[in-house]
Design an enzyme around this catalytic site. Structure first.
Site, PDB file in Angstrom:
ATOM      1  N   ASP A   1       2.367  -2.236  -4.377  1.00 13.45           N
ATOM      2  CA  ASP A   1       1.003  -1.488  -4.593  1.00 13.45           C
ATOM      3  C   ASP A   1       0.306  -2.127  -5.722  1.00 13.45           C
ATOM      4  O   ASP A   1       1.185  -2.827  -6.645  1.00 13.45           O
ATOM      5  CB  ASP A   1       1.210   0.170  -4.583  1.00 13.45           C
ATOM      6  CG  ASP A   1      -0.057   0.605  -3.938  1.00 13.45           C
ATOM      7  OD1 ASP A   1      -1.291   0.256  -4.494  1.00 13.45           O
ATOM      8  OD2 ASP A   1      -0.061   1.457  -2.839  1.00 13.45           O
TER       9      ASP A   1
ATOM     10  N   TYR B   1     -16.016  -4.742   6.418  1.00 16.69           N
ATOM     11  CA  TYR B   1     -14.755  -4.140   6.699  1.00 16.69           C
ATOM     12  C   TYR B   1     -14.343  -4.459   8.255  1.00 16.69           C
ATOM     13  O   TYR B   1     -13.254  -4.924   8.495  1.00 16.69           O
ATOM     14  CB  TYR B   1     -14.952  -2.637   6.472  1.00 16.69           C
ATOM     15  CG  TYR B   1     -13.524  -1.646   6.897  1.00 16.69           C
ATOM     16  CD1 TYR B   1     -12.630  -1.557   5.966  1.00 16.69           C
ATOM     17  CD2 TYR B   1     -13.433  -0.912   7.924  1.00 16.69           C
ATOM     18  CE1 TYR B   1     -11.467  -0.991   6.070  1.00 16.69           C
ATOM     19  CE2 TYR B   1     -12.471  -0.463   8.191  1.00 16.69           C
ATOM     20  CZ  TYR B   1     -11.390  -0.142   7.240  1.00 16.69           C
ATOM     21  OH  TYR B   1      -9.981   0.225   7.670  1.00 16.69           O
TER      22      TYR B   1
ATOM     23  N   ALA C   1       2.000   3.356  -2.213  1.00 14.70           N
ATOM     24  CA  ALA C   1       1.807   4.368  -3.200  1.00 14.70           C
ATOM     25  C   ALA C   1       0.790   5.587  -2.787  1.00 14.70           C
ATOM     26  O   ALA C   1       0.567   6.514  -3.204  1.00 14.70           O
ATOM     27  CB  ALA C   1       1.009   3.773  -4.482  1.00 14.70           C
TER      28      ALA C   1
ATOM     29  N   GLY D   1       0.673  -1.281   0.194  1.00 15.93           N
ATOM     30  CA  GLY D   1       0.182   0.122   0.084  1.00 15.93           C
ATOM     31  C   GLY D   1       0.788   1.410   0.047  1.00 15.93           C
ATOM     32  O   GLY D   1       0.519   2.386   0.625  1.00 15.93           O
TER      33      GLY D   1
ATOM     34  N   GLY E   1      -4.769  -1.771   1.773  1.00 13.55           N
ATOM     35  CA  GLY E   1      -6.255  -2.050   2.397  1.00 13.55           C
ATOM     36  C   GLY E   1      -7.170  -1.245   1.378  1.00 13.55           C
ATOM     37  O   GLY E   1      -7.046   0.109   0.728  1.00 13.55           O
TER      38      GLY E   1
ATOM     39  N   LYS F   1     -10.821  -6.354   9.414  1.00 15.72           N
ATOM     40  CA  LYS F   1      -9.995  -5.891  10.233  1.00 15.72           C
ATOM     41  C   LYS F   1      -9.938  -6.707  11.629  1.00 15.72           C
ATOM     42  O   LYS F   1      -8.542  -6.766  12.380  1.00 15.72           O
ATOM     43  CB  LYS F   1     -10.020  -4.454  10.577  1.00 15.72           C
ATOM     44  CG  LYS F   1      -9.998  -3.564   9.565  1.00 15.72           C
ATOM     45  CD  LYS F   1      -8.680  -3.455   8.972  1.00 15.72           C
ATOM     46  CE  LYS F   1      -8.255  -2.580   7.690  1.00 15.72           C
ATOM     47  NZ  LYS F   1      -6.892  -2.800   7.284  1.00 15.72           N
TER      48      LYS F   1
ATOM     49  N   ASP G   1      -1.610  -7.305  -7.375  1.00 20.42           N
ATOM     50  CA  ASP G   1      -2.846  -7.209  -7.000  1.00 20.42           C
ATOM     51  C   ASP G   1      -3.052  -8.200  -5.647  1.00 20.42           C
ATOM     52  O   ASP G   1      -3.217  -9.535  -5.759  1.00 20.42           O
ATOM     53  CB  ASP G   1      -3.769  -7.549  -7.994  1.00 20.42           C
ATOM     54  CG  ASP G   1      -5.303  -7.411  -7.619  1.00 20.42           C
ATOM     55  OD1 ASP G   1      -5.522  -6.997  -6.280  1.00 20.42           O
ATOM     56  OD2 ASP G   1      -6.447  -7.538  -8.284  1.00 20.42           O
TER      57      ASP G   1
ATOM     58  N   GLY H   1      -1.670   7.581   0.956  1.00 23.61           N
ATOM     59  CA  GLY H   1      -2.080   7.310   2.279  1.00 23.61           C
ATOM     60  C   GLY H   1      -0.951   7.346   3.136  1.00 23.61           C
ATOM     61  O   GLY H   1       0.253   7.606   3.138  1.00 23.61           O
ATOM     62  N   ILE H   2      -1.432   6.187   4.203  1.00 19.60           N
ATOM     63  CA  ILE H   2      -0.673   5.736   5.508  1.00 19.60           C
ATOM     64  C   ILE H   2       0.684   5.157   4.776  1.00 19.60           C
ATOM     65  O   ILE H   2       1.543   5.467   5.374  1.00 19.60           O
ATOM     66  CB  ILE H   2      -1.553   4.988   6.196  1.00 19.60           C
ATOM     67  CG1 ILE H   2      -2.686   5.925   6.933  1.00 19.60           C
ATOM     68  CG2 ILE H   2      -0.587   4.253   7.087  1.00 19.60           C
ATOM     69  CD1 ILE H   2      -3.453   5.094   7.539  1.00 19.60           C
TER      70      ILE H   2
HETATM   71  P1  NAD Z   1      -5.172   4.585   0.682  1.00 20.24           P
HETATM   72  O1  NAD Z   1      -6.473   4.360  -0.079  1.00 20.24           O
HETATM   73  O2  NAD Z   1      -4.797   5.960   0.509  1.00 20.24           O
HETATM   74  O3  NAD Z   1      -4.072   3.614   0.583  1.00 20.24           O
HETATM   75  C1  NAD Z   1      -4.457   2.349   0.369  1.00 20.24           C
HETATM   76  C2  NAD Z   1      -3.260   1.694  -0.672  1.00 20.24           C
HETATM   77  O4  NAD Z   1      -3.600   0.311  -0.619  1.00 20.24           O
HETATM   78  C3  NAD Z   1      -3.333   2.225  -1.886  1.00 20.24           C
HETATM   79  O5  NAD Z   1      -2.328   2.820  -2.518  1.00 20.24           O
HETATM   80  C4  NAD Z   1      -4.016   1.333  -2.737  1.00 20.24           C
HETATM   81  O6  NAD Z   1      -3.439   1.193  -4.279  1.00 20.24           O
HETATM   82  C5  NAD Z   1      -3.514  -0.153  -1.992  1.00 20.24           C
HETATM   83  N1  NAD Z   1      -4.251  -1.029  -2.426  1.00 20.24           N
HETATM   84  C6  NAD Z   1      -5.439  -1.197  -2.406  1.00 20.24           C
HETATM   85  N2  NAD Z   1      -5.980  -2.393  -3.077  1.00 20.24           N
HETATM   86  C7  NAD Z   1      -4.760  -3.053  -3.359  1.00 20.24           C
HETATM   87  C8  NAD Z   1      -4.477  -4.394  -3.643  1.00 20.24           C
HETATM   88  N3  NAD Z   1      -5.679  -5.202  -4.244  1.00 20.24           N
HETATM   89  N4  NAD Z   1      -3.250  -4.715  -4.085  1.00 20.24           N
HETATM   90  C9  NAD Z   1      -2.369  -3.953  -3.788  1.00 20.24           C
HETATM   91  N5  NAD Z   1      -2.437  -2.635  -3.062  1.00 20.24           N
HETATM   92  C10 NAD Z   1      -3.860  -2.391  -2.778  1.00 20.24           C
HETATM   93  O7  NAD Z   1      -5.876   4.223   2.228  1.00 20.24           O
HETATM   94  P2  NAD Z   1      -5.065   4.741   3.772  1.00 20.24           P
HETATM   95  O8  NAD Z   1      -6.091   5.110   4.367  1.00 20.24           O
HETATM   96  O9  NAD Z   1      -3.707   4.951   3.520  1.00 20.24           O
HETATM   97  O10 NAD Z   1      -5.227   2.922   4.092  1.00 20.24           O
HETATM   98  C11 NAD Z   1      -4.034   2.296   4.416  1.00 20.24           C
HETATM   99  C12 NAD Z   1      -4.415   1.287   5.709  1.00 20.24           C
HETATM  100  O11 NAD Z   1      -4.933   1.985   6.678  1.00 20.24           O
HETATM  101  C13 NAD Z   1      -5.512   0.162   5.151  1.00 20.24           C
HETATM  102  O12 NAD Z   1      -5.296  -0.926   5.431  1.00 20.24           O
HETATM  103  C14 NAD Z   1      -6.901   1.060   5.851  1.00 20.24           C
HETATM  104  O13 NAD Z   1      -7.865  -0.052   6.040  1.00 20.24           O
HETATM  105  C15 NAD Z   1      -5.950   1.383   7.182  1.00 20.24           C
HETATM  106  N6  NAD Z   1      -6.968   2.302   7.781  1.00 20.24           N
HETATM  107  C16 NAD Z   1      -7.171   3.575   7.538  1.00 20.24           C
HETATM  108  C17 NAD Z   1      -8.064   4.336   7.817  1.00 20.24           C
HETATM  109  C18 NAD Z   1      -8.468   5.755   7.524  1.00 20.24           C
HETATM  110  O14 NAD Z   1      -9.180   6.514   7.990  1.00 20.24           O
HETATM  111  N7  NAD Z   1      -7.727   6.198   6.382  1.00 20.24           N
HETATM  112  C19 NAD Z   1      -8.465   4.017   9.210  1.00 20.24           C
HETATM  113  C20 NAD Z   1      -8.222   2.986   9.773  1.00 20.24           C
HETATM  114  C21 NAD Z   1      -7.585   1.889   9.027  1.00 20.24           C
END
Ligand code: NAD
Length: 254
Positions: A32, A152, A10, A8, A71, A156, A41, A12-13
């Protein structure tokens, strides 16, 4: 310095985690769907296999740490939520376990969610199927549930239990695994839920006691800690980085 794989990476987190780790001098293997060192994938068995094989080749079968961050949120199809959030983590980590052991004191951090704790008291059967490693059944139950928030939360919850089971095994081998449970964090995933007609209002109104959402760097700070020697005796923990959301919802359960 360490070699660390981040899924992941590319967005957000995951992108913030990469920024922190790279600034600290670590060598990264970014995974990613696209725009990464390894484009794969993680929602499919073939994609996970390819991601594992390419990671092993990139690290020469010796890996210091994994941050499993990839995620999807409640706006994704139910089977994709199951495939990425649970099996995308377990398949990738299981495939890299020997390489992590080869480094002597391999570590992993799974990015779970505060939503996982909603299911602690009564796990849905789809979560049980995930923990039984039965992806077909978990996907079938998730599709039937027709409730993306429950899917979801189940994904988790299950990935957190998986992580804690692994931590018990790994601890005996000098390895560590911890889980971070973020609350709302300003990322594209969070924005997609806010913009969704079905979930937007509920997401907007579910605010942490601190009155704001987090930013990705605040989760990356937690990852830095859990991969560092400052957390040398921390194993199997669920670190809530959520502005007090879990304390608000589950005050008496910890
Ligand atoms: P985001 O959408 O910014 O980043 C998620 C990354 O995962 C993306 O780059 C996406 O391309 C990659 N991804 C998705 N499906 C994929 C696949 N099939 N194969 C490979 N890569 C894949 O989201 P985020 O908020 O940065 O989420 C990061 C993690 O934090 C996730 O596991 C999410 O559930 C968790 N999370 C996020 C939040 C929030 O509020 N943002 C809260 C709790 C938990």
């Amino acid at each position: 310095m360490s070699t660390i794989a981040v899924t992941g990476a590319a967005s957000g987190i995951g992108a913030a985690v990469c920024q922190h780790l790279e600034a600290a001098g670590h060598s990264l293997i970014r995974v990613d769907l696209r725009n990464a060192d390894i484009n794969a994938d993680l929602s499919t068995a073939e994609g996970r296999k390819a991601a594992v094989e390419q990671t092993l080749s990139a690290c020469n079968n010796r890996l210091d740490a994994v941050v499993a961050c990839a995620g999807v949120g409640v706006t994704a199809p139910a089977t994709v939520i199951v495939g990425v959030n649970h099996f995308g983590v377990t398949g990738y980590l299981d495939g890299l376990e020997d390489a992590l052991a080869a480094s002597g004191q391999g570590k992993a951090v799974i990015i779970g969610s505060v939503a996982g704790s909603h299911m602690v008291a009564a796990p849905h059967p789809m979560a049980v199927a995930m923990l039984d490693n039965d992806e077909a059944k978990a996907c079938q139950l998730a599709a039937e549930a027709d409730n993306p928030s429950a899917v979801y939360a189940a994904s988790k919850y299950a990935v957190t239990v998986y992580g804690r089971r692994k931590a018990v095994e790994w601890g005996k081998r000098g390895m560590r695994l911890n889980i971070i449970a973020p609350g709302a964090v300003e990322t594209p995933l969070h924005k997609a839920s806010l913009d969704d007609a079905r979930f937007g209002e509920a997401v907007k109104n579910f605010v942490a006691p601190m009155g704001r959402a987090g930013v990705p760097a605040e989760i990356a700070d937690g990852v830095d800690f859990l991969l560092s020697d400052k957390s040398a005796f921390v194993n199997g923990s669920v670190l809530f980085i959520d502005g007090g959301m879990d304390a608000m919802v589950r005050t008496k359960t910890f």
